[in-house]
Motif scaffolding. Structure first.
Motif, PDB file in Angstrom:
ATOM      1  N   SER A   6      -2.181 -17.750  11.188  1.00 11.89           N
ATOM      2  CA  SER A   6      -1.166 -17.464  10.187  1.00 11.89           C
ATOM      3  C   SER A   6      -0.134 -16.500  10.759  1.00 11.89           C
ATOM      4  N   THR A   7       1.057 -16.543  10.205  1.00 10.37           N
ATOM      5  CA  THR A   7       2.148 -15.688  10.629  1.00 10.37           C
ATOM      6  C   THR A   7       2.635 -14.874   9.440  1.00 10.37           C
ATOM      7  N   SER A   8       2.778 -13.572   9.638  1.00 10.11           N
ATOM      8  CA  SER A   8       3.176 -12.684   8.545  1.00 10.11           C
ATOM      9  C   SER A   8       4.287 -11.745   8.994  1.00 10.11           C
ATOM     10  N   LEU A   9       5.066 -11.297   8.015  1.00  6.13           N
ATOM     11  CA  LEU A   9       6.057 -10.254   8.233  1.00  6.13           C
ATOM     12  C   LEU A   9       5.468  -8.940   7.741  1.00  6.13           C
ATOM     13  N   LEU A  10       5.280  -7.984   8.642  1.00  9.88           N
ATOM     14  CA  LEU A  10       4.735  -6.674   8.303  1.00  9.88           C
ATOM     15  C   LEU A  10       5.876  -5.659   8.248  1.00  9.88           C
ATOM     16  N   TRP A  11       5.833  -4.760   7.290  1.00 14.90           N
ATOM     17  CA  TRP A  11       6.892  -3.759   7.168  1.00 14.90           C
ATOM     18  C   TRP A  11       6.297  -2.418   6.749  1.00 14.90           C
ATOM     19  N   VAL A  19       0.850  -1.182   0.000  1.00 21.57           N
ATOM     20  CA  VAL A  19       0.000   0.000   0.000  1.00 21.57           C
ATOM     21  C   VAL A  19       0.891   1.240   0.000  1.00 21.57           C
ATOM     22  N   ALA A  20       0.701   2.111  -0.971  1.00 15.24           N
ATOM     23  CA  ALA A  20       1.413   3.384  -1.046  1.00 15.24           C
ATOM     24  C   ALA A  20       0.460   4.494  -0.637  1.00 15.24           C
ATOM     25  N   SER A  21       0.972   5.487   0.093  1.00 14.76           N
ATOM     26  CA  SER A  21       0.101   6.557   0.564  1.00 14.76           C
ATOM     27  C   SER A  21       0.827   7.894   0.556  1.00 14.76           C
ATOM     28  N   ILE A  22       0.065   8.956   0.371  1.00 11.33           N
ATOM     29  CA  ILE A  22       0.542  10.322   0.555  1.00 11.33           C
ATOM     30  C   ILE A  22      -0.508  11.036   1.392  1.00 11.33           C
ATOM     31  N   LEU A  45       5.048   3.681   2.475  1.00 12.91           N
ATOM     32  CA  LEU A  45       4.804   2.367   1.881  1.00 12.91           C
ATOM     33  C   LEU A  45       4.681   1.365   3.014  1.00 12.91           C
ATOM     34  N   ASN A  46       3.755   0.429   2.904  1.00  6.58           N
ATOM     35  CA  ASN A  46       3.669  -0.648   3.881  1.00  6.58           C
ATOM     36  C   ASN A  46       3.126  -1.899   3.200  1.00  6.58           C
ATOM     37  N   GLY A  47       3.398  -3.024   3.820  1.00  2.88           N
ATOM     38  CA  GLY A  47       2.944  -4.273   3.232  1.00  2.88           C
ATOM     39  C   GLY A  47       3.110  -5.436   4.183  1.00  2.88           C
ATOM     40  N   GLY A  48       2.729  -6.604   3.724  1.00  2.00           N
ATOM     41  CA  GLY A  48       2.830  -7.814   4.521  1.00  2.00           C
ATOM     42  C   GLY A  48       3.183  -9.008   3.660  1.00  2.00           C
ATOM     43  N   ILE A  49       3.998  -9.905   4.212  1.00  2.00           N
ATOM     44  CA  ILE A  49       4.408 -11.123   3.519  1.00  2.00           C
ATOM     45  C   ILE A  49       4.001 -12.311   4.380  1.00  2.00           C
ATOM     46  N   LEU A  50       3.162 -13.194   3.831  1.00  2.00           N
ATOM     47  CA  LEU A  50       2.719 -14.370   4.567  1.00  2.00           C
ATOM     48  C   LEU A  50       3.885 -15.337   4.731  1.00  2.00           C
ATOM     49  N   LEU A  51       4.192 -15.694   5.977  1.00  5.86           N
ATOM     50  CA  LEU A  51       5.298 -16.600   6.266  1.00  5.86           C
ATOM     51  C   LEU A  51       4.830 -18.031   6.474  1.00  5.86           C
ATOM     52  N   ALA A  52       3.691 -18.198   7.143  1.00  4.80           N
ATOM     53  CA  ALA A  52       3.205 -19.550   7.429  1.00  4.80           C
ATOM     54  C   ALA A  52       1.707 -19.512   7.640  1.00  4.80           C
ATOM     55  N   GLY A  53       1.047 -20.643   7.354  1.00  3.95           N
ATOM     56  CA  GLY A  53      -0.389 -20.756   7.575  1.00  3.95           C
ATOM     57  C   GLY A  53      -1.177 -20.070   6.491  1.00  3.95           C
ATOM     58  N   GLY A  54      -2.279 -19.494   6.900  1.00  4.38           N
ATOM     59  CA  GLY A  54      -3.192 -18.880   5.955  1.00  4.38           C
ATOM     60  C   GLY A  54      -4.563 -19.472   6.104  1.00  4.38           C
ATOM     61  N   ALA A  55      -5.564 -18.639   6.148  1.00  6.97           N
ATOM     62  CA  ALA A  55      -6.958 -19.070   6.276  1.00  6.97           C
ATOM     63  C   ALA A  55      -7.158 -19.925   7.525  1.00  6.97           C
TER      64      ALA A  55
END
Length: 334
Positions: free
Chosen positions: A86-91, A44-47, A69-79
């Motif tokens: 589920s486990t995600s990396l958020l940045w 997601v990009a924002s101003i 800018l921010n986003g997330g990457i799914l590391l494990a699991g899901g639904a």
């Protein structure tokens, strides 16, 4: 003969067109449409613009412009596979600047003193966290680095005045954050504990928000946040904390010095967001908010009555005063 040959030909054509004999399965009566290709990158990009930059109960100045800018990457699991979540990396990456350098700390001093009456300020923040979603509750643990820049960060000109011991300004911030959030019906509650590895001190927050759908594209989101500090100093150096606390230049002109940091409630912040979905990816979010300093922060607002030095007045400005402000954010998901 001709009639017999024609009948044989028609018979062979009929056999060839029969699915069972031709070796192909009949087409289903209700075919399933192919699943759409997921082209969402999770970014997601924002101003945005804020009439005042309010961060953790402190009003740093007016006319803040920002991008992120921010986003997330799914590391494990899901639904929620097997109920394990589920486990995600958020940045996230964010940058902001005071347009016009209208900060809330610079004094109104005579020109001969040589101290600027406005100070520039920019902030770059980088963060990453591992988040585990358990369904009703999500927990996260992360690290963030905040780089402060501009005259406000390097001392606003005070360090260059002859006879001033120096050391004014702000340090960078490196913090560890433990967060938790939960849905309680229509209300989302979240809280975090933050420890500054560079400057010391803790900052805690408790936030609540609820989304009220007006139409398919427009919502109303009331929210409220409450802060609490333990020896919290927001990255200001010792000399700046003494000055903010009313001690004057070099901390020798009276007042109660802000020596260690804030311990107690910091501020109550309330507001309403008005997200407007422009299309499937873009959202425009105007908002209005009010920041009300509490306890120690409320007492620091009185430091504006303390002089920088005897006879010349011009103490710290309005960083800890109550303020109503507004802003808008345009965000686009990719």
């Amino acid at each position: 003969m001709k009639l017999t040959a024609l009948l044989k030909t028609l018979g062979l054509m009929a056999l060839a067109s029969t699915p069972a004999l031709a070796g192909t399965a009949p087409a289903p009566k209700n075919p399933i449409a192919p699943a759409p290709v997921d082209d969402d990158l999770g970014i997601v990009a924002s101003i945005g613009y804020d009439s005042n930059y309010v961060w953790r109960g402190i009003n740093y100045g007016q006319h803040w412009v920002r991008a992120g800018l921010n986003g997330g990457i799914l590391l494990a699991g899901g639904a929620a596979e097997d109920g394990a979540g589920s486990t995600s990396l958020l940045w996230d990456v964010n940058y902001g600047s005071l347009a016009g350098d209208q900060d809330s700390f610079s004094p109104s001093l005579p020109a001969f003193v040589g101290v600027p009456t406005t100070s520039s300020f920019q902030r770059l923040s980088l963060g990453a966290a591992v988040s585990h979603d358990l369904g009703p509750v999500s927990i996260s643990f992360g690290y963030s680095y905040i780089h402060n820049m501009g005259l406000l960060a390097n001392g606003s000109g005070l360090n260059s005045i002859p006879g001033v011991t120096g050391g004014y300004g702000m340090n960078d911030i490196q913090q560890l954050t433990l967060g938790v959030s939960s849905n309680l019906g229509p209300v989302v509650l979240s809280s975090s504990a933050n420890y500054d590895l560079v400057n010391g001190g803790w900052y805690f927050d408790l936030n609540a928000k609820s989304t009220i759908a007006v139409t398919d594209a427009i919502s109303i989101v009331p929210h409220a946040g409450l802060g609490y500090g333990i020896n919290y100093n927001a990255g200001f150096t010792q000399a700046s904390r003494n000055l903010i606390g009313g001690g004057g230049v070099n901390g020798i002109f009276g007042g109660s010095a802000y020596t260690k940091g804030i311990s107690g409630w910091t501020a109550l912040n309330v507001g309403i967001d008005f997200p407007i979905k422009l299309n499937s990816r873009a959202t425009l979010t105007p908002y209005v908010a009010f920041n009300l300093p509490m306890g120690p922060f409320q007492n620091l607002a009185r430091s504006s009555t303390q002089p920088y030095a005897p006879g010349i007045g011009g103490g710290p400005a309005t960083a800890f005063h109550s303020v109503a402000y507004y802003g808008v954010t345009l965000s686009v998901r990719f």
